[in-house]
Design a protein around this motif. Structure first.
Motif, short mmCIF file in Angstrom:
data_model
loop_
_atom_site.label_atom_id
_atom_site.label_comp_id
_atom_site.label_asym_id
_atom_site.label_seq_id
_atom_site.Cartn_x
_atom_site.Cartn_y
_atom_site.Cartn_z
N ARG A 1 61.82 29.47 69.77
CA ARG A 1 60.71 29.44 70.72
C ARG A 1 61.21 29.67 72.15
NH1 ARG A 1 55.17 27.74 71.12
NH2 ARG A 1 54.68 28.20 73.28
N LEU A 2 62.33 29.00 72.52
CA LEU A 2 62.82 29.14 73.90
C LEU A 2 63.41 30.54 74.13
CD1 LEU A 2 64.28 25.60 74.69
CD2 LEU A 2 61.92 26.41 74.72
N LEU A 3 63.99 31.12 73.09
CA LEU A 3 64.45 32.51 73.19
C LEU A 3 63.24 33.43 73.37
CD1 LEU A 3 67.16 32.74 70.37
CD2 LEU A 3 67.58 32.89 72.85
N ALA A 4 62.20 33.18 72.58
CA ALA A 4 61.00 34.03 72.65
C ALA A 4 60.35 33.96 74.02
CB ALA A 4 60.00 33.61 71.57
N GLU A 5 60.59 32.84 74.71
CA GLU A 5 60.03 32.70 76.07
C GLU A 5 61.04 33.13 77.13
OE1 GLU A 5 57.51 29.65 77.31
OE2 GLU A 5 56.93 29.02 75.30
N LEU B 1 73.44 28.04 61.11
CA LEU B 1 73.48 28.67 62.44
C LEU B 1 73.44 30.19 62.31
CD1 LEU B 1 76.11 26.54 64.45
CD2 LEU B 1 73.63 26.67 64.83
N GLU B 2 74.12 30.70 61.27
CA GLU B 2 74.09 32.15 61.06
C GLU B 2 72.67 32.62 60.75
OE1 GLU B 2 78.71 32.32 59.49
OE2 GLU B 2 77.08 32.62 58.04
N GLU B 3 71.93 31.81 60.01
CA GLU B 3 70.53 32.16 59.71
C GLU B 3 69.68 32.10 60.99
OE1 GLU B 3 69.03 33.54 57.45
OE2 GLU B 3 66.91 32.97 57.57
N THR B 4 69.94 31.11 61.83
CA THR B 4 69.22 31.03 63.11
C THR B 4 69.50 32.29 63.94
OG1 THR B 4 69.39 28.62 63.08
CG2 THR B 4 68.90 29.64 65.20
N ALA B 5 70.77 32.73 63.94
CA ALA B 5 71.13 33.94 64.69
C ALA B 5 70.42 35.17 64.10
CB ALA B 5 72.64 34.13 64.66
N ARG B 6 70.32 35.21 62.76
CA ARG B 6 69.63 36.33 62.12
C ARG B 6 68.15 36.36 62.54
NH1 ARG B 6 66.53 37.78 58.33
NH2 ARG B 6 66.04 35.67 57.60
N LEU B 7 67.55 35.19 62.57
CA LEU B 7 66.13 35.10 62.97
C LEU B 7 65.96 35.47 64.45
CD1 LEU B 7 65.27 31.84 61.01
CD2 LEU B 7 64.40 34.14 60.51
N ALA B 8 66.96 35.11 65.26
CA ALA B 8 66.91 35.49 66.68
C ALA B 8 66.97 37.02 66.82
CB ALA B 8 68.07 34.84 67.44
N ALA B 9 67.77 37.64 65.96
CA ALA B 9 67.85 39.11 65.99
C ALA B 9 66.51 39.72 65.63
CB ALA B 9 68.94 39.58 65.03
N GLU B 10 65.82 39.10 64.66
CA GLU B 10 64.51 39.61 64.23
C GLU B 10 63.49 39.63 65.37
OE1 GLU B 10 62.74 37.59 60.93
OE2 GLU B 10 64.08 38.52 59.48
N ILE B 11 63.63 38.69 66.32
CA ILE B 11 62.68 38.68 67.44
C ILE B 11 63.30 39.34 68.68
CG2 ILE B 11 61.37 36.68 66.63
CD1 ILE B 11 62.89 34.98 68.76
N GLY B 12 64.41 40.05 68.45
CA GLY B 12 65.01 40.84 69.53
C GLY B 12 65.72 40.02 70.59
N SER B 13 66.17 38.81 70.22
CA SER B 13 66.77 37.92 71.23
C SER B 13 68.23 37.58 70.93
CB SER B 13 65.98 36.60 71.28
OG SER B 13 64.63 36.84 71.57
N ARG B 14 68.85 38.29 69.99
CA ARG B 14 70.20 37.90 69.55
C ARG B 14 71.22 37.90 70.70
NH1 ARG B 14 73.92 35.75 68.68
NH2 ARG B 14 75.39 35.76 66.94
N GLU B 15 71.04 38.84 71.62
CA GLU B 15 72.05 38.93 72.70
C GLU B 15 71.96 37.77 73.69
OE1 GLU B 15 68.43 40.69 74.42
OE2 GLU B 15 69.38 40.75 72.44
N ARG B 16 70.87 36.99 73.61
CA ARG B 16 70.75 35.82 74.52
C ARG B 16 71.09 34.51 73.81
NH1 ARG B 16 65.62 35.40 75.54
NH2 ARG B 16 64.87 37.36 74.67
N LEU B 17 71.69 34.62 72.61
CA LEU B 17 72.03 33.42 71.83
C LEU B 17 73.51 33.38 71.47
CD1 LEU B 17 71.17 30.92 70.11
CD2 LEU B 17 70.91 32.51 68.19
N VAL B 18 74.11 32.21 71.69
CA VAL B 18 75.47 31.93 71.22
C VAL B 18 75.37 30.73 70.29
CG1 VAL B 18 77.75 31.08 71.94
CG2 VAL B 18 76.59 32.85 73.29
N THR B 19 76.09 30.76 69.18
CA THR B 19 76.11 29.61 68.27
C THR B 19 77.46 28.92 68.34
OG1 THR B 19 76.83 30.92 66.38
CG2 THR B 19 74.45 30.68 66.69
#
Ligand SMILES: NC(=O)c1ccc[n+]([C@@H]2O[C@H](COP(=O)([O-])OP(=O)(O)OC[C@H]3O[C@@H](n4cnc5c(N)ncnc54)[C@H](O)[C@@H]3O)[C@@H](O)[C@H]2O)c1
Length: 256
Positions: A25-29, A43-61
Protein backbone atom coordinates in the motif's frame (compact mmCIF):
# COMPACT_ATOMS: atom_id res chain seq x y z
CA UNK A 1 -3.03 9.06 -4.07
CA UNK A 2 0.67 9.88 -3.69
CA UNK A 3 0.74 10.61 0.04
CA UNK A 4 4.10 8.83 0.37
CA UNK A 5 5.89 10.32 -2.63
CA UNK A 6 8.58 11.82 -0.42
CA UNK A 7 8.41 9.30 2.47
CA UNK A 8 10.98 6.72 3.52
CA UNK A 9 9.43 3.79 5.35
CA UNK A 10 10.60 0.71 7.22
CA UNK A 11 8.12 -2.13 7.75
CA UNK A 12 8.66 -5.31 9.77
CA UNK A 13 6.65 -8.49 9.34
CA UNK A 14 6.72 -7.70 5.63
CA UNK A 15 6.89 -11.29 4.38
CA UNK A 16 3.25 -12.07 5.11
CA UNK A 17 -0.23 -10.87 5.99
CA UNK A 18 -0.60 -7.36 7.34
CA UNK A 19 3.05 -6.26 7.04
CA UNK A 20 3.16 -7.27 3.37
CA UNK A 21 -0.12 -5.45 2.67
CA UNK A 22 1.27 -2.32 4.37
CA UNK A 23 4.42 -2.41 2.23
CA UNK A 24 2.42 -2.78 -0.98
CA UNK A 25 0.00 0.00 0.00
CA UNK A 26 2.75 2.48 0.92
CA UNK A 27 4.64 1.65 -2.29
CA UNK A 28 1.42 2.14 -4.27
CA UNK A 29 1.14 5.58 -2.68
CA UNK A 30 4.63 6.50 -3.89
CA UNK A 31 6.81 5.62 -0.89
CA UNK A 32 10.27 4.09 -0.78
CA UNK A 33 10.41 1.12 1.56
CA UNK A 34 12.67 -1.32 3.31
CA UNK A 35 10.75 -4.52 4.06
CA UNK A 36 12.05 -6.59 7.00
CA UNK A 37 11.23 -10.13 8.10
CA UNK A 38 12.90 -13.39 9.15
CA UNK A 39 11.19 -15.22 6.30
CA UNK A 40 13.36 -14.87 3.18
CA UNK A 41 10.97 -16.59 0.78
CA UNK A 42 8.05 -14.50 1.95
CA UNK A 43 10.08 -11.35 1.36
CA UNK A 44 10.83 -12.56 -2.15
CA UNK A 45 7.09 -12.93 -2.75
CA UNK A 46 6.51 -9.41 -1.40
CA UNK A 47 9.16 -8.16 -3.86
CA UNK A 48 7.43 -10.05 -6.70
CA UNK A 49 4.11 -8.42 -5.81
CA UNK A 50 5.83 -5.02 -5.67
CA UNK A 51 7.09 -5.64 -9.21
CA UNK A 52 3.52 -6.42 -10.30
CA UNK A 53 2.43 -2.94 -9.24
CA UNK A 54 5.49 -1.36 -10.85
CA UNK A 55 7.17 -0.41 -7.56
CA UNK A 56 10.04 -2.92 -7.32
CA UNK A 57 12.74 -0.28 -7.75
CA UNK A 58 11.48 1.55 -4.64
CA UNK A 59 11.69 -1.56 -2.42
CA UNK A 60 14.63 -3.16 -0.60
CA UNK A 61 14.17 -6.34 1.43
CA UNK A 62 16.23 -7.33 4.46
CA UNK A 63 16.25 -10.52 6.51
CA UNK A 64 16.36 -9.40 10.15
CA UNK A 65 15.25 -11.14 13.33
CA UNK A 66 13.70 -8.28 15.31
CA UNK A 67 14.52 -10.01 18.62
CA UNK A 68 18.27 -9.97 17.82
CA UNK A 69 19.73 -6.70 19.12
CA UNK A 70 22.84 -6.72 16.93
CA UNK A 71 20.93 -7.69 13.78
CA UNK A 72 18.39 -4.94 14.45
CA UNK A 73 21.00 -2.24 15.07
CA UNK A 74 22.99 -3.17 11.97
CA UNK A 75 19.88 -3.71 9.83
CA UNK A 76 18.21 -0.44 10.77
CA UNK A 77 21.46 1.48 10.24
CA UNK A 78 21.78 -0.03 6.75
CA UNK A 79 18.12 0.71 5.98
CA UNK A 80 18.41 4.34 7.09
CA UNK A 81 21.64 4.77 5.09
CA UNK A 82 20.04 3.26 1.99
CA UNK A 83 16.89 5.37 2.25
CA UNK A 84 18.80 8.52 3.19
CA UNK A 85 16.80 8.89 6.41
CA UNK A 86 13.52 7.58 7.79
CA UNK A 87 10.01 9.00 8.13
CA UNK A 88 7.86 6.01 9.07
CA UNK A 89 8.44 2.83 11.07
CA UNK A 90 5.72 0.18 11.04
CA UNK A 91 6.33 -2.61 13.57
CA UNK A 92 4.05 -5.33 12.20
CA UNK A 93 6.26 -8.36 12.91
CA UNK A 94 4.77 -10.62 15.53
CA UNK A 95 4.05 -14.21 16.42
CA UNK A 96 1.46 -16.14 18.39
CA UNK A 97 2.02 -19.34 20.36
CA UNK A 98 -0.67 -20.30 22.81
CA UNK A 99 -0.65 -22.48 25.91
CA UNK A 100 -2.74 -23.19 28.96
CA UNK A 101 -1.20 -20.64 31.27
CA UNK A 102 -0.43 -23.12 34.08
CA UNK A 103 1.48 -25.18 31.51
CA UNK A 104 3.21 -22.28 29.75
CA UNK A 105 6.96 -22.92 29.74
CA UNK A 106 9.18 -19.97 30.60
CA UNK A 107 10.92 -20.50 27.24
CA UNK A 108 7.61 -20.00 25.40
CA UNK A 109 6.73 -16.94 27.48
CA UNK A 110 10.17 -15.38 26.88
CA UNK A 111 10.02 -16.12 23.16
CA UNK A 112 6.64 -14.44 22.68
CA UNK A 113 7.58 -11.41 24.76
CA UNK A 114 11.07 -11.33 23.19
CA UNK A 115 9.78 -11.13 19.64
CA UNK A 116 6.56 -9.14 20.01
CA UNK A 117 7.38 -6.67 22.77
CA UNK A 118 11.19 -6.56 22.98
CA UNK A 119 11.45 -6.75 19.18
CA UNK A 120 9.15 -3.73 18.86
CA UNK A 121 11.30 -1.91 21.42
CA UNK A 122 14.59 -2.82 19.68
CA UNK A 123 13.35 -1.70 16.26
CA UNK A 124 11.92 1.53 17.66
CA UNK A 125 15.05 2.35 19.65
CA UNK A 126 17.28 1.81 16.62
CA UNK A 127 15.03 3.89 14.35
CA UNK A 128 14.27 6.78 16.72
CA UNK A 129 17.32 8.97 15.93
CA UNK A 130 16.49 8.95 12.21
CA UNK A 131 12.75 9.42 12.86
CA UNK A 132 13.50 12.45 15.05
CA UNK A 133 15.90 13.77 12.44
CA UNK A 134 13.04 13.61 9.94
CA UNK A 135 11.02 16.05 12.05
CA UNK A 136 7.76 14.32 11.06
CA UNK A 137 8.55 10.78 12.14
CA UNK A 138 5.76 8.28 12.79
CA UNK A 139 5.86 4.94 14.62
CA UNK A 140 2.93 2.61 13.98
CA UNK A 141 2.92 -0.31 16.39
CA UNK A 142 0.85 -3.47 16.28
CA UNK A 143 -0.97 -4.13 19.46
CA UNK A 144 -4.11 -6.28 19.23
CA UNK A 145 -7.63 -6.59 20.53
CA UNK A 146 -5.95 -9.29 22.66
CA UNK A 147 -4.53 -6.42 24.75
CA UNK A 148 -7.98 -5.26 25.84
CA UNK A 149 -10.37 -8.22 25.51
CA UNK A 150 -9.49 -11.46 27.30
CA UNK A 151 -8.05 -13.94 24.82
CA UNK A 152 -7.90 -17.39 26.44
CA UNK A 153 -4.76 -19.54 26.12
CA UNK A 154 -2.88 -16.48 24.90
CA UNK A 155 -1.63 -14.89 28.11
CA UNK A 156 1.91 -14.33 26.80
CA UNK A 157 0.68 -12.96 23.48
CA UNK A 158 -1.91 -10.74 25.17
CA UNK A 159 0.67 -9.45 27.67
CA UNK A 160 3.10 -8.68 24.85
CA UNK A 161 0.41 -6.72 23.04
CA UNK A 162 -0.59 -4.89 26.23
CA UNK A 163 3.06 -3.98 26.67
CA UNK A 164 3.23 -2.60 23.14
CA UNK A 165 0.12 -0.51 23.86
CA UNK A 166 1.76 1.12 26.89
CA UNK A 167 5.18 1.42 25.24
CA UNK A 168 3.62 3.35 22.37
CA UNK A 169 1.86 5.77 24.71
CA UNK A 170 5.15 6.43 26.49
CA UNK A 171 7.12 7.30 23.39
CA UNK A 172 4.26 9.38 21.97
CA UNK A 173 4.50 11.61 25.04
CA UNK A 174 8.28 11.53 25.41
CA UNK A 175 9.03 12.72 21.86
CA UNK A 176 5.90 14.78 21.14
CA UNK A 177 7.78 18.10 21.24
CA UNK A 178 10.17 16.77 18.58
CA UNK A 179 7.41 16.11 16.10
CA UNK A 180 7.23 12.35 16.53
CA UNK A 181 3.84 10.62 16.44
CA UNK A 182 3.27 7.11 17.77
CA UNK A 183 0.04 5.17 17.24
CA UNK A 184 -1.21 1.69 18.11
CA UNK A 185 -3.24 -0.36 15.67
CA UNK A 186 -5.49 -2.99 17.27
CA UNK A 187 -6.62 -5.43 14.61
CA UNK A 188 -9.39 -7.89 15.34
CA UNK A 189 -9.55 -11.12 13.32
CA UNK A 190 -7.68 -10.58 10.06
CA UNK A 191 -6.90 -13.41 7.62
CA UNK A 192 -3.14 -13.91 7.83
CA UNK A 193 -0.38 -16.36 8.69
CA UNK A 194 -1.48 -16.21 12.32
CA UNK A 195 -5.25 -16.57 12.04
CA UNK A 196 -5.16 -19.08 9.17
CA UNK A 197 -3.20 -21.43 11.45
CA UNK A 198 -4.84 -20.59 14.77
CA UNK A 199 -5.93 -24.17 15.55
CA UNK A 200 -2.30 -25.32 15.46
CA UNK A 201 -1.13 -22.38 17.59
CA UNK A 202 -3.27 -23.14 20.65
CA UNK A 203 -3.31 -26.41 22.65
CA UNK A 204 -5.46 -29.28 21.47
CA UNK A 205 -8.87 -29.68 23.11
CA UNK A 206 -9.24 -26.02 24.05
CA UNK A 207 -12.71 -24.86 25.04
CA UNK A 208 -13.66 -22.91 21.91
CA UNK A 209 -16.73 -21.58 23.75
CA UNK A 210 -14.35 -19.31 25.63
CA UNK A 211 -13.70 -17.54 22.32
CA UNK A 212 -17.39 -16.77 21.76
CA UNK A 213 -17.23 -13.18 22.91
CA UNK A 214 -14.34 -12.63 20.50
CA UNK A 215 -16.27 -14.16 17.64
CA UNK A 216 -15.56 -12.10 14.56
CA UNK A 217 -18.95 -13.22 13.20
CA UNK A 218 -20.58 -10.83 15.68
CA UNK A 219 -19.22 -8.05 13.52
CA UNK A 220 -18.39 -8.31 9.84
CA UNK A 221 -16.44 -11.59 10.03
CA UNK A 222 -12.74 -11.82 9.32
CA UNK A 223 -11.06 -8.90 7.67
CA UNK A 224 -8.29 -8.80 5.09
CA UNK A 225 -4.76 -7.40 5.56
CA UNK A 226 -5.69 -4.62 3.13
CA UNK A 227 -8.29 -3.35 5.63
CA UNK A 228 -5.45 -2.70 8.06
CA UNK A 229 -3.02 -1.40 5.44
CA UNK A 230 -5.44 1.35 4.45
CA UNK A 231 -5.69 2.53 8.05
CA UNK A 232 -1.90 2.46 8.50
CA UNK A 233 -1.50 4.45 5.28
CA UNK A 234 -3.86 7.11 6.60
CA UNK A 235 -2.37 7.24 10.11
CA UNK A 236 1.26 7.54 9.00
CA UNK A 237 0.50 10.14 6.31
CA UNK A 238 -0.28 13.82 6.81
CA UNK A 239 -3.96 12.82 6.95
CA UNK A 240 -3.15 11.42 10.40
CA UNK A 241 -1.20 14.50 11.50
CA UNK A 242 -3.32 15.03 14.65
CA UNK A 243 -3.38 11.35 15.69
CA UNK A 244 -0.82 10.31 18.29
CA UNK A 245 -0.61 8.61 21.68
CA UNK A 246 -3.72 6.61 20.98
CA UNK A 247 -5.02 3.43 19.38
CA UNK A 248 -7.23 2.59 16.47
CA UNK A 249 -9.24 -0.62 16.70
CA UNK A 250 -9.94 -2.23 13.33
CA UNK A 251 -12.08 -5.27 14.06
CA UNK A 252 -15.18 -5.07 11.89
CA UNK A 253 -17.29 -4.39 14.95
CA UNK A 254 -16.40 -7.63 16.75
CA UNK A 255 -15.78 -5.96 20.11
CA UNK A 256 -18.38 -3.27 20.54
N1 LIG B 1 -4.14 -11.33 12.02
C1 LIG B 1 -4.81 -10.91 13.07
O1 LIG B 1 -5.98 -11.24 13.26
C2 LIG B 1 -4.13 -10.00 14.06
C3 LIG B 1 -4.90 -9.49 15.11
C4 LIG B 1 -4.28 -8.64 16.02
C5 LIG B 1 -2.94 -8.31 15.88
N2 LIG B 1 -2.23 -8.83 14.85
C6 LIG B 1 -0.82 -8.45 14.71
O2 LIG B 1 -0.58 -7.99 13.42
C7 LIG B 1 0.81 -8.17 13.12
C8 LIG B 1 0.96 -8.83 11.76
O3 LIG B 1 0.58 -10.21 11.87
P1 LIG B 1 -0.20 -11.00 10.74
O4 LIG B 1 -1.55 -11.23 11.26
O5 LIG B 1 -0.02 -10.36 9.43
O6 LIG B 1 0.56 -12.41 10.82
P2 LIG B 1 1.58 -13.10 9.81
O7 LIG B 1 2.01 -14.35 10.51
O8 LIG B 1 0.94 -13.26 8.48
O9 LIG B 1 2.78 -12.08 9.71
C9 LIG B 1 3.70 -11.89 10.75
C10 LIG B 1 5.09 -11.77 10.16
O10 LIG B 1 6.02 -11.49 11.24
C11 LIG B 1 7.21 -12.20 10.93
N3 LIG B 1 8.02 -12.41 12.12
C12 LIG B 1 7.75 -13.25 13.16
N4 LIG B 1 8.78 -13.24 14.02
C13 LIG B 1 9.71 -12.39 13.52
C14 LIG B 1 10.99 -11.98 13.96
N5 LIG B 1 11.53 -12.46 15.10
N6 LIG B 1 11.66 -11.08 13.22
C15 LIG B 1 11.13 -10.60 12.07
N7 LIG B 1 9.93 -10.98 11.59
C16 LIG B 1 9.23 -11.87 12.32
C17 LIG B 1 6.72 -13.51 10.33
O11 LIG B 1 7.75 -14.18 9.61
C18 LIG B 1 5.57 -13.05 9.47
O12 LIG B 1 5.99 -12.77 8.15
C19 LIG B 1 1.38 -9.00 14.29
O13 LIG B 1 2.03 -8.14 15.18
C20 LIG B 1 0.14 -9.59 14.91
O14 LIG B 1 0.34 -9.90 16.27
C21 LIG B 1 -2.79 -9.67 13.93
Amino acid sequence: MERYADRRVLVTGAASGIGRAVVLRLLAEGGRAVAVDVAKEGLEETARLAAEIGSRERLVTAVIDISDETAVNEGVAAAVAGLGGLDVLVNAAGMLRGARTHECELELWNRVIGINLTGTFLMTRAALPALLESGRGVVVNFSSTAAQFGHPYMAAYSASKGGILSFTHSIAQEYSRQGLRAVNILPGGISSGITDNIASLVPEDVDWNLFLKLNAAIGQGFGEPEHIAGVVAMVASDDGAFITGTEIRVDGGAHH
